[in-house]
Design an enzyme around this catalytic site. Structure first.
Site, PDB file in Angstrom:
ATOM      1  N   ASP A 331      50.513   0.116   8.960  1.00 51.63           N
ATOM      2  CA  ASP A 331      50.150   1.453   8.521  1.00 51.63           C
ATOM      3  C   ASP A 331      48.650   1.651   8.754  1.00 51.63           C
ATOM      4  O   ASP A 331      47.939   0.735   9.158  1.00 51.63           O
ATOM      5  CB  ASP A 331      50.555   1.650   7.042  1.00 51.63           C
ATOM      6  CG  ASP A 331      50.797   3.103   6.696  1.00 51.63           C
ATOM      7  OD1 ASP A 331      51.620   3.390   5.820  1.00 51.63           O
ATOM      8  OD2 ASP A 331      50.156   3.975   7.343  1.00 51.63           O
ATOM      9  N   GLU A 523      51.274  11.470  -0.128  1.00 47.63           N
ATOM     10  CA  GLU A 523      50.975  10.094  -0.526  1.00 47.63           C
ATOM     11  C   GLU A 523      50.472  10.016  -1.964  1.00 47.63           C
ATOM     12  O   GLU A 523      50.864  10.817  -2.814  1.00 47.63           O
ATOM     13  CB  GLU A 523      50.006   9.465   0.480  1.00 47.63           C
ATOM     14  CG  GLU A 523      50.580   9.423   1.892  1.00 47.63           C
ATOM     15  CD  GLU A 523      49.775   8.574   2.847  1.00 47.63           C
ATOM     16  OE1 GLU A 523      49.553   9.000   3.987  1.00 47.63           O
ATOM     17  OE2 GLU A 523      49.383   7.457   2.471  1.00 47.63           O
TER      18      GLU A 523
HETATM   19  C1  GLC Z   1      49.811   7.122   6.472  1.00 50.24           C
HETATM   20  C2  GLC Z   1      51.213   6.895   5.976  1.00 50.24           C
HETATM   21  C3  GLC Z   1      52.214   6.703   7.070  1.00 50.24           C
HETATM   22  C4  GLC Z   1      51.811   7.485   8.299  1.00 50.24           C
HETATM   23  C5  GLC Z   1      50.519   6.899   8.820  1.00 50.24           C
HETATM   24  C6  GLC Z   1      49.983   7.652  10.045  1.00 50.24           C
HETATM   25  O1  GLC Z   1      48.890   6.455   5.665  1.00 50.24           O
HETATM   26  O2  GLC Z   1      51.406   5.875   5.011  1.00 50.24           O
HETATM   27  O3  GLC Z   1      53.493   7.109   6.558  1.00 50.24           O
HETATM   28  O4  GLC Z   1      52.816   7.411   9.287  1.00 50.24           O
HETATM   29  O5  GLC Z   1      49.503   6.876   7.828  1.00 50.24           O
HETATM   30  O6  GLC Z   1      49.597   8.950   9.694  1.00 50.24           O
END
Ligand code: GLC
Length: 642
Positions: A331, A523
């Site tokens: 991530d 988030e």
């Molecule tokens: C974020 C998320 C993830 C996402 C990634 C790219 O922090 O946790 O779900 O795909 O970053 O944006």
């Protein structure tokens, strides 16, 4: 004593010249066979450029030609904002993938997106081996980075619809509207199982029951990836976040300002497997090409382990036991969380089984760190080769070696009526009727209707987070039909008065519709109680309910990513008192007419709660099957209309 040399070789001059010749021959041989040296240009005959060969043979051939620097470059994913000032770095460092976080709407048209990506692709192709790059984005409920692209209900609404096939069709439309912009990869679906609705990512889950995510994962992955990943209507899918992201304990977040997101999921291994792992098995069985590791940690008995550092769960379970043959991507900057010593963090993640790192900024530091770890033996070449093989296999499957540049033929279909119809169908199917005193619904469409509430005329609230930006926006983040406009469209004969704060006179209306709503979030920012967001109805919306429902028969529609504390505002049951009808609309997306359709009987109400609806926030976590389970509305509840 060792065997004696033959007489001829006992004369030093001859001996040394023979040894020198042998050494020279050995050096030449080593240069020819050492991996990473170019044994002549690939010409498409029996080598990795030969599209007639099986993917694994192409991977093996290409891998055998790659230097360690080229291999590590393929494991590097960079945000486009960090590479834009240094575009030639894609070539210089052999960067394998780019992304932009949060589905940012950087451009207005598919063609502009394609031109940007092709520009970086040209750099990738201008390298010794010409390995194309992959571009990824969070097209999690439509390719919302393009204004005018269709925006689908978020997963929680799709879960309420109890129709995995419909979710698969939605994914297929999203895939088409994403690949048409030259984007190869979406970081979706989230197969998270939300066990505490205070979590800011609850709406990204299909629901609290793992059976929902299990049922949806396959059709949705197949919707995104299609029958042929190389088609201009397919994108690589990502099952995320591995594993247990939806089971964290309130207050356990390891990230400042968050409470649940990125926290610790404490379960027995059996519980972790049955609740959070099962959906990944379905995604793997459906052929998902990538899995994203979770920021969160699991504690199955020996103390918390960050998911990105968990060799057992990633390598032994996901890749070994479940048979996942795609690649694991980290991530966003998640590897940095593993240690203050960056080299140790990189070593830990790669050895755990992470194959590509979403760095996403300091790519030179990442590449240097990983090369140093390979050099020191901290990370084996075999691990690097495994990671790169997994990544290359998906690039071959995407057809990028044959068609590295964007195919925007599908751009004309972005936001098309046909695509919007799928989104409207999904929005309508997700509507969940929780109260209907006196069978108030469906309305006839001949009424004088008073509409109020913050969610009635707000594309931003009805689309929620991950819409044209990470956190979504109250400024219209994209085009679409508001719920108010949907009401007017579906019931053209109704006399509609709109007053968001219910300040206009209500008297004279036959019925009131109050659309209460959450403001968008994403988030941990949305973790209830963490900052600006909670599960309460806003004061303005509460006042609108009291005003309208105190004067006429009324329907309250809740636009939210999770249950809200609606009970204090419902009043007594029974026709004519309090709130007569209550609908959970979830986050319906760009097609507000889908919310109006069942309201006026164009479609039936058939949604069922994918999460338990508690009396109050503090009842969370509250899930079906819990001892003493006493919700306001139970998991699976929903009234039907014809
Ligand atoms: C974020 C998320 C993830 C996402 C990634 C790219 O922090 O946790 O779900 O795909 O970053 O944006």
């Amino acid at each position: 004593m060792g065997a004696s040399l033959p007489t001829l070789f006992r004369r030093p001059a001859i001996l040394w010249s023979v040894l020198a010749a042998a050494l020279a021959a050995a050096v030449v041989t080593v240069l020819l066979v050492v991996p990473g040296t170019d044994d002549g240009p690939a010409d498409g005959n029996g080598d990795y450029l030969d599209a007639s060969l099986p993917v694994d043979e192409r991977v093996d051939d290409l891998l055998s030609r790659m230097t360690i620097e080229e291999k590590v470059g393929q494991m590097t994913q960079v945000t486009v904002g960090a590479i834009d000032p240094y575009p030639t770095d894609v070539a210089e460092y052999g960067i394998g993938s780019l992304l932009n976080g949060g589905s940012e709407a950087l451009f207005s048209t598919a063609e502009e997106w394609a031109a940007m990506i092709d520009g970086h692709q040209a750099q990738a192709l201008d390298t010794r081996l010409g390995i194309p790059l992959m571009y990824g984005i969070d097209a999690v409920h439509g390719n919302t980075a393009i204004p005018g692209a269709v925006v689908f209900p978020h997963n929680i609404g799709l879960g309420a619809a109890h129709d995995p096939g419909l979710a698969g069709r939605a994914a297929a439309v999203t895939a088409a509207e994403t690949r048409a912009a030259g984007i190869h990869w979406t970081f979706a679906p989230c197969v998270c199982v939300a066990r505490d609705s205070r979590w800011g990512r609850t709406y990204e889950s299909y629901g609290e029951d793992p059976g929902l995510a299990f049922e949806y994962a396959g059709p949705v992955v197949q919707g995104y990836q299609g029958e042929d990943l190389a088609a201009n209507t397919s994108v690589l899918a990502t099952a995320k976040h591995y594993v247990g992201d939806g089971g964290t304990a309130y207050g356990s977040s390891t990230t400042e300002d968050y409470l649940l997101d990125q926290g610790v999921t404490t379960l027995t291994e059996d519980e972790l497997r049955s609740i959070h792992l099962a959906p990944f098995q379905a995604a793997v069985d459906a052929g998902v090409g990538s899995v994203m590791a979770s920021f969160s940690s699991t504690d199955i008995g020996g103390g918390p382990v960050k998911a990105h550092a968990d060799e057992y769960l990633i390598t032994e379970v996901l890749k070994g036991e479940l048979g996942f043959d795609g690649f694991v991507v980290s991530d966003w900057q998640a590897v940095d969380q593993l240690s203050d010593d960056y080299n140790e963090a990189v070593r830990t993640a790669i050895n755990a089984g992470v194959d590509m790192v979403m760095v996403p900024f300091e790519y030179k530091a990442f590449i240097a760190a990983l090369l140093a770890e390979v050099e020191s033996g901290g990370v084996s070449v075999e691990r690097i080769d495994d990671a790169v093989s997994r990544i290359l296999a998906q690039k071959f499957a995407l057809g990028l070696f044959e068609h590295p540049d964007a195919d925007t033929a599908g751009a004309a279909d972005i936001g098309s009526d046909a695509h919007r119809e799928v989104a409207r169908e999904a929005a309508a199917a997700s509507q969940t009727l929780l109260r209907n005193d006196g069978d108030l619904l469906p309305l006839t469409g001949q009424e004088s209707i008073y509409v109020a509430g913050s969610g009635a005329d707000s594309i931003g609230r009805q689309t929620g987070g991950w819409t044209a930006s990470w956190q979504g926006s109250l400024n219209p983040p994209t085009e679409g039909t508001t719920i108010l406009a949907g009401i007017q469209q579906v019931a053209p004969d109704a006399a509609v008065t709109f007053s968001e704060d219910a300040s206009a006179p209500v008297e004279g209306a036959d019925v009131g519709i109050v659309v209460v709503a959450e403001d968008p979030y994403a988030e941990g920012v949305g973790d209830a109680g963490a900052g600006d967001h909670d599960m309460a109805v806003s004061e303005a919306d509460a006042a609108a309910i009291a005003t309208v429902c105190g004067a006429v028969e009324c329907v309250v529609i809740v636009v939210s990513g999770r249950p809200v504390e609606i009970e204090p505002h419902l009043g007594a049951t029974g026709a004519g008192s309090g709130v007569d009808a209550l609908v959970a609309a979830w986050l319906p997306g760009s097609e507000g007419a889908g919310v109006a359709d069942p309201l006026f009987g164009a479609t039936p109400y058939n949604g069922r709660l994918p999460v338990t609806w508690p009396h109050q926030t503090d009842d969370e976590p509250l899930n079906v099957g819990d001892p003493g389970y006493d919700p306001l509305f139970a998991f699976g509840f929903g009234l039907q209309t014809a």
